[in-house]
Design an enzyme around this catalytic site. Structure first.
Site, mmCIF file in Angstrom:
data_model
loop_
_atom_site.group_PDB
_atom_site.id
_atom_site.type_symbol
_atom_site.label_atom_id
_atom_site.label_comp_id
_atom_site.label_asym_id
_atom_site.label_seq_id
_atom_site.Cartn_x
_atom_site.Cartn_y
_atom_site.Cartn_z
ATOM 1 N N TYR A 89 -0.557 -0.736 10.581
ATOM 2 C CA TYR A 89 -0.947 -1.032 9.236
ATOM 3 C C TYR A 89 0.363 -0.608 8.141
ATOM 4 O O TYR A 89 1.185 -0.951 7.511
ATOM 5 C CB TYR A 89 -2.128 -0.740 8.822
ATOM 6 C CG TYR A 89 -2.432 -1.058 7.399
ATOM 7 C CD1 TYR A 89 -2.573 -2.377 6.823
ATOM 8 C CD2 TYR A 89 -2.238 0.003 6.363
ATOM 9 C CE1 TYR A 89 -3.012 -2.666 5.381
ATOM 10 C CE2 TYR A 89 -2.700 -0.099 5.092
ATOM 11 C CZ TYR A 89 -2.824 -1.575 4.482
ATOM 12 O OH TYR A 89 -3.150 -1.848 3.378
ATOM 13 N N SER A 93 0.889 -1.143 0.005
ATOM 14 C CA SER A 93 0.086 0.015 -0.048
ATOM 15 C C SER A 93 0.994 1.168 0.190
ATOM 16 O O SER A 93 2.118 1.161 0.510
ATOM 17 C CB SER A 93 -1.003 -0.075 1.128
ATOM 18 O OG SER A 93 -1.238 1.273 1.359
#
Length: 238
Positions: free
Chosen positions: A161, A145
């Site tokens: 994350y 990501s």
């Protein structure tokens, strides 16, 4: 031995993972649907087969050494080969009470997220390497990501994350460095902000659009890039 190319996609029962599985199935791969949940895994396999794709389910919990080893054995028994590994399984982790704000960071949450998003990728990759080494053009794609980009610093404050994706990109580069003189090509992919349950379906971007970069990296030619981080627009700064 089945001469048809085989791809394992982890977390393939829904969202981007399912779309990646469908995308690879559409270009002729036999797809191993890796997922923990038996019912969801079976449903995904049925949907892929109904669409005309060759697919089978593999019970896979990326946080379990035993499960990962059993999955590798199951793939070897079913197809005898593995040409592509897409490490897609991932979790966001809890966000309540500032759990992912650095100053109030829940370290247990960080540990849990890393166990799936980083350690899980290493577990699965290393367990599948003997099968991948038998392929003519093995490809490994790690779904990352741009929230893990130190340059872009995008998205909400999700310290567990985001840092897990930073570390995943680093591991991708290290695997690529190790395999530089082999046919194994490893890269990271950013699917973008896609409408899935992960994002509360709060995006016009479809899972199919998010899956496209993974399918592209999974089918790179021999002279393709190694150890990079890519989205639809090319290299992502990180």
């Amino acid at each position: 031995m089945n001469e048809k190319k085989t791809a394992l996609v982890t977390g393939a029962n829904k969202g981007i993972g399912f779309a990646i599985a469908a995308g690879l199935g559409a270009i002729g791969f036999t797809v191993a649907v890796g997922a923990r949940d038996d019912k969801r895994r079976e449903d995904a396999v049925e949907q892929l087969r109904a669409a005309g794709f060759d697919a089978f389910g593999v019970a896979l919990d990326v946080t379990s050494e035993h499960s990962v080893a059993a999955a590798a054995a199951a793939i070897e028994q079913t197809t005898g080969r593995l040409d592509v590994l897409v490490n897609n399984a991932g979790i966001a982790g809890p966000t309540d009470d500032g759990a992912q704000v650095p100053s109030t960071l829940d370290l247990d949450a960080v540990s849990t997220v890393l166990d799936t998003n980083v350690f899980g990728v290493v577990r699965v990759t290393n367990a599948m390497l003997p099968l991948l080494r038998q392929a003519d053009a093995p490809r490994i794609v790690n779904m990352s990501s741009n929230m893990g980009s130190l340059t872009l610093q995008t998205g909400p404050m999700l310290a567990a994350y985001s840092s897990s994706k930073t570390m995943l990109n680093s591991m991708t580069a290290l695997y690529a460095r190790e395999f530089v003189d082999t046919p194994i090509i490893v890269n990271s992919a950013c699917p973008g902000y896609v409408a899935t349950d992960f994002t509360g379906f709060n995006s016009p971007r479809t899972p199919e659009q998010g899956a496209a970069i993974a399918v592209q990296l999974a089918t790179l030619p021999y002279d393709g890039p190694r150890g990079g981080f890519f989205d639809d627009n090319g290299a992502v700064p990180w």
